[in-house]
Design a protein around this motif. Structure first.
Motif, PDB file in Angstrom:
ATOM      1  N   GLN A   1       0.833  -1.185   0.000  1.00 23.23           N
ATOM      2  CA  GLN A   1       0.000   0.000   0.000  1.00 23.23           C
ATOM      3  C   GLN A   1       0.878   1.249   0.000  1.00 23.23           C
ATOM      4  OE1 GLN A   1      -3.171   0.025  -0.349  1.00 23.23           O
ATOM      5  NE2 GLN A   1      -3.923   2.031   0.299  1.00 23.23           N
ATOM      6  N   VAL A   2       0.526   2.187  -0.857  1.00 22.51           N
ATOM      7  CA  VAL A   2       1.256   3.444  -0.959  1.00 22.51           C
ATOM      8  C   VAL A   2       0.638   4.476  -0.022  1.00 22.51           C
ATOM      9  CG1 VAL A   2       1.692   5.374  -2.519  1.00 22.51           C
ATOM     10  CG2 VAL A   2       2.075   3.043  -3.307  1.00 22.51           C
ATOM     11  N   GLN A   3       1.477   5.279   0.604  1.00 26.64           N
ATOM     12  CA  GLN A   3       1.012   6.417   1.398  1.00 26.64           C
ATOM     13  C   GLN A   3       1.465   7.698   0.709  1.00 26.64           C
ATOM     14  OE1 GLN A   3       2.622   5.463   5.325  1.00 26.64           O
ATOM     15  NE2 GLN A   3       0.598   4.734   5.949  1.00 26.64           N
ATOM     16  N   LEU A   4       0.617   8.731   0.758  1.00 22.92           N
ATOM     17  CA  LEU A   4       0.846   9.952  -0.006  1.00 22.92           C
ATOM     18  C   LEU A   4       0.916  11.163   0.913  1.00 22.92           C
ATOM     19  CD1 LEU A   4      -1.787   9.264  -2.810  1.00 22.92           C
ATOM     20  CD2 LEU A   4       0.650   8.720  -2.842  1.00 22.92           C
ATOM     21  N   VAL A   5       1.872  12.051   0.645  1.00 21.26           N
ATOM     22  CA  VAL A   5       2.021  13.282   1.419  1.00 21.26           C
ATOM     23  C   VAL A   5       2.202  14.449   0.453  1.00 21.26           C
ATOM     24  CG1 VAL A   5       3.354  14.533   3.140  1.00 21.26           C
ATOM     25  CG2 VAL A   5       3.052  12.053   3.364  1.00 21.26           C
ATOM     26  N   GLU A   6       1.268  15.396   0.489  1.00 25.12           N
ATOM     27  CA  GLU A   6       1.337  16.569  -0.379  1.00 25.12           C
ATOM     28  C   GLU A   6       2.130  17.697   0.282  1.00 25.12           C
ATOM     29  OE1 GLU A   6      -3.044  15.073  -0.806  1.00 25.12           O
ATOM     30  OE2 GLU A   6      -1.567  15.358   0.800  1.00 25.12           O
ATOM     31  N   SER A   7       2.686  18.548  -0.560  1.00 26.72           N
ATOM     32  CA  SER A   7       3.359  19.762  -0.091  1.00 26.72           C
ATOM     33  C   SER A   7       3.325  20.792  -1.200  1.00 26.72           C
ATOM     34  CB  SER A   7       4.793  19.459   0.330  1.00 26.72           C
ATOM     35  OG  SER A   7       5.544  18.988  -0.766  1.00 26.72           O
ATOM     36  N   GLY A   8       3.653  22.029  -0.856  1.00 25.84           N
ATOM     37  CA  GLY A   8       3.750  23.077  -1.858  1.00 25.84           C
ATOM     38  C   GLY A   8       2.599  24.045  -1.906  1.00 25.84           C
ATOM     39  N   ALA A  23       4.613  13.175  -2.436  1.00 25.47           N
ATOM     40  CA  ALA A  23       5.618  12.137  -2.228  1.00 25.47           C
ATOM     41  C   ALA A  23       4.934  10.855  -1.786  1.00 25.47           C
ATOM     42  CB  ALA A  23       6.616  12.590  -1.175  1.00 25.47           C
ATOM     43  N   ALA A  24       5.299   9.752  -2.436  1.00 27.87           N
ATOM     44  CA  ALA A  24       4.688   8.458  -2.144  1.00 27.87           C
ATOM     45  C   ALA A  24       5.704   7.524  -1.516  1.00 27.87           C
ATOM     46  CB  ALA A  24       4.141   7.848  -3.424  1.00 27.87           C
ATOM     47  N   SER A  25       5.230   6.799  -0.522  1.00 30.87           N
ATOM     48  CA  SER A  25       6.056   5.746   0.056  1.00 30.87           C
ATOM     49  C   SER A  25       5.569   4.421  -0.492  1.00 30.87           C
ATOM     50  CB  SER A  25       5.944   5.751   1.578  1.00 30.87           C
ATOM     51  OG  SER A  25       4.605   5.490   1.968  1.00 30.87           O
ATOM     52  N   GLY A  26       6.430   3.436  -0.509  1.00 31.84           N
ATOM     53  CA  GLY A  26       6.007   2.138  -1.006  1.00 31.84           C
ATOM     54  C   GLY A  26       6.681   1.784  -2.311  1.00 31.84           C
ATOM     55  N   ARG A  27       6.855   0.481  -2.543  1.00 27.98           N
ATOM     56  CA  ARG A  27       7.617   0.024  -3.692  1.00 27.98           C
ATOM     57  C   ARG A  27       6.788  -0.136  -4.954  1.00 27.98           C
ATOM     58  NH1 ARG A  27      10.395  -5.121  -1.036  1.00 27.98           N
ATOM     59  NH2 ARG A  27       8.335  -5.216  -0.093  1.00 27.98           N
ATOM     60  N   THR A  28       5.472   0.078  -4.865  1.00 29.23           N
ATOM     61  CA  THR A  28       4.612  -0.152  -6.025  1.00 29.23           C
ATOM     62  C   THR A  28       4.177   1.132  -6.704  1.00 29.23           C
ATOM     63  OG1 THR A  28       2.664  -0.199  -4.584  1.00 29.23           O
ATOM     64  CG2 THR A  28       3.738  -2.307  -5.084  1.00 29.23           C
ATOM     65  N   PHE A  29       4.843   2.248  -6.400  1.00 27.28           N
ATOM     66  CA  PHE A  29       4.421   3.543  -6.950  1.00 27.28           C
ATOM     67  C   PHE A  29       4.380   3.530  -8.461  1.00 27.28           C
ATOM     68  CE2 PHE A  29       3.717   7.979  -7.100  1.00 27.28           C
ATOM     69  CZ  PHE A  29       4.540   8.516  -8.075  1.00 27.28           C
ATOM     70  N   LYS A  76      11.893   9.204  -7.981  1.00 30.23           N
ATOM     71  CA  LYS A  76      11.740   9.893  -6.701  1.00 30.23           C
ATOM     72  C   LYS A  76      10.396   9.601  -6.046  1.00 30.23           C
ATOM     73  CE  LYS A  76      14.723  13.792  -7.926  1.00 30.23           C
ATOM     74  NZ  LYS A  76      14.823  15.274  -8.067  1.00 30.23           N
ATOM     75  N   ASN A  77       9.599   8.721  -6.650  1.00 29.66           N
ATOM     76  CA  ASN A  77       8.272   8.400  -6.103  1.00 29.66           C
ATOM     77  C   ASN A  77       7.457   9.668  -5.846  1.00 29.66           C
ATOM     78  OD1 ASN A  77       8.953   5.700  -6.135  1.00 29.66           O
ATOM     79  ND2 ASN A  77       8.399   5.316  -4.022  1.00 29.66           N
ATOM     80  N   THR A  78       7.462  10.567  -6.806  1.00 31.56           N
ATOM     81  CA  THR A  78       6.806  11.854  -6.609  1.00 31.56           C
ATOM     82  C   THR A  78       6.004  12.238  -7.847  1.00 31.56           C
ATOM     83  OG1 THR A  78       8.591  12.588  -5.145  1.00 31.56           O
ATOM     84  CG2 THR A  78       7.163  14.294  -6.045  1.00 31.56           C
ATOM     85  N   TYR A  95      -5.812  17.674  -3.271  1.00 32.01           N
ATOM     86  CA  TYR A  95      -5.511  16.328  -2.802  1.00 32.01           C
ATOM     87  C   TYR A  95      -4.785  15.529  -3.873  1.00 32.01           C
ATOM     88  CZ  TYR A  95      -9.011  17.223   0.839  1.00 32.01           C
ATOM     89  OH  TYR A  95      -9.725  17.735   1.898  1.00 32.01           O
ATOM     90  N   CYS A  96      -3.823  14.763  -3.434  1.00 30.41           N
ATOM     91  CA  CYS A  96      -3.162  13.776  -4.279  1.00 30.41           C
ATOM     92  C   CYS A  96      -3.864  12.436  -4.066  1.00 30.41           C
ATOM     93  CB  CYS A  96      -1.699  13.697  -3.873  1.00 30.41           C
ATOM     94  SG  CYS A  96      -0.720  12.480  -4.755  1.00 30.41           S
ATOM     95  N   ALA A  97      -4.055  11.696  -5.136  1.00 24.57           N
ATOM     96  CA  ALA A  97      -4.739  10.406  -5.045  1.00 24.57           C
ATOM     97  C   ALA A  97      -4.061   9.388  -5.939  1.00 24.57           C
ATOM     98  CB  ALA A  97      -6.203  10.559  -5.437  1.00 24.57           C
ATOM     99  N   GLY A  98      -4.205   8.104  -5.576  1.00 26.76           N
ATOM    100  CA  GLY A  98      -3.602   7.049  -6.369  1.00 26.76           C
ATOM    101  C   GLY A  98      -4.489   5.826  -6.447  1.00 26.76           C
ATOM    102  N   ARG A  99      -4.294   5.050  -7.506  1.00 30.03           N
ATOM    103  CA  ARG A  99      -4.989   3.778  -7.672  1.00 30.03           C
ATOM    104  C   ARG A  99      -4.027   2.779  -8.297  1.00 30.03           C
ATOM    105  NH1 ARG A  99      -8.803   4.105 -12.976  1.00 30.03           N
ATOM    106  NH2 ARG A  99     -10.031   2.646 -11.741  1.00 30.03           N
ATOM    107  N   HIS A 100      -4.088   1.538  -7.801  1.00 29.71           N
ATOM    108  CA  HIS A 100      -3.187   0.492  -8.277  1.00 29.71           C
ATOM    109  C   HIS A 100      -3.819  -0.186  -9.486  1.00 29.71           C
ATOM    110  CE1 HIS A 100      -0.418  -3.124  -7.148  1.00 29.71           C
ATOM    111  NE2 HIS A 100      -0.002  -2.451  -8.180  1.00 29.71           N
ATOM    112  N   TYR A 101      -3.887   0.590 -10.573  1.00 28.81           N
ATOM    113  CA  TYR A 101      -4.572   0.129 -11.779  1.00 28.81           C
ATOM    114  C   TYR A 101      -4.047   0.941 -12.949  1.00 28.81           C
ATOM    115  CZ  TYR A 101      -8.479  -1.524 -14.657  1.00 28.81           C
ATOM    116  OH  TYR A 101      -9.230  -2.106 -15.617  1.00 28.81           O
TER     117      TYR A 101
END
Length: 124
Positions: A1-8, A23-29, A76-78, A95-101
């Motif tokens: 599972q990826v976790q997301l942190v926005e900035s700027g 910025a996303a954490s996790g190896r599946t970005f 950079k997973n960003t 908001y930043c959002a992601g989907r594993h698709y």
């Protein structure tokens, strides 16, 4: 599972520019379709832009076409959102959002991973 942190986010004058980062954490970005949404007070969350795995596929909401640019750096997973010619009506939480698709999604319910949001305020 990826976790997301926005900035700027921040305060900018009308006509100005900002660049948001997520910025996303996790190896599946690299297998996540990513998107930026925004929500103003009293309004529904709306799609700003979305980008596919490699960055070659993008889609923009009609109101931002030609002014905003979404991009990603998988090393950079960003994911980024460059916003130009901002107007006060674009004041919102972004908001930043992601989907594993692989397919791009244009609705908020298409995405299952969300950041906490970053406030963008455009003054007139």
């Amino acid at each position: 599972q990826v976790q997301l942190v926005e900035s700027g986010g921040g305060l900018v004058q009308a006509g100005g520019s900002l660049r948001l980062s997520c910025a996303a954490s996790g190896r599946t970005f690299t297998s996540y379709t990513m998107a930026w949404f925004r929500q103003a007070p009293g309004k529904e969350r709306e799609l700003v832009a979305t980008i596919g795995w490699s960055g070659s596929r993008t889609y923009y909401g009609d109101s931002v076409k030609g002014r905003f640019t979404i991009s990603r750096d998988n090393g950079k997973n960003t994911v980024y959102l460059q916003m130009n010619s901002l107007s006060p009506e674009e004041t919102a939480v972004y908001y930043c959002a992601g989907r594993h698709y692989w397919a791009l999604g244009t609705n908020s319910y298409d995405y299952d991973t969300w950041g906490q949001g970053t406030q963008v305020t455009v003054s007139s």
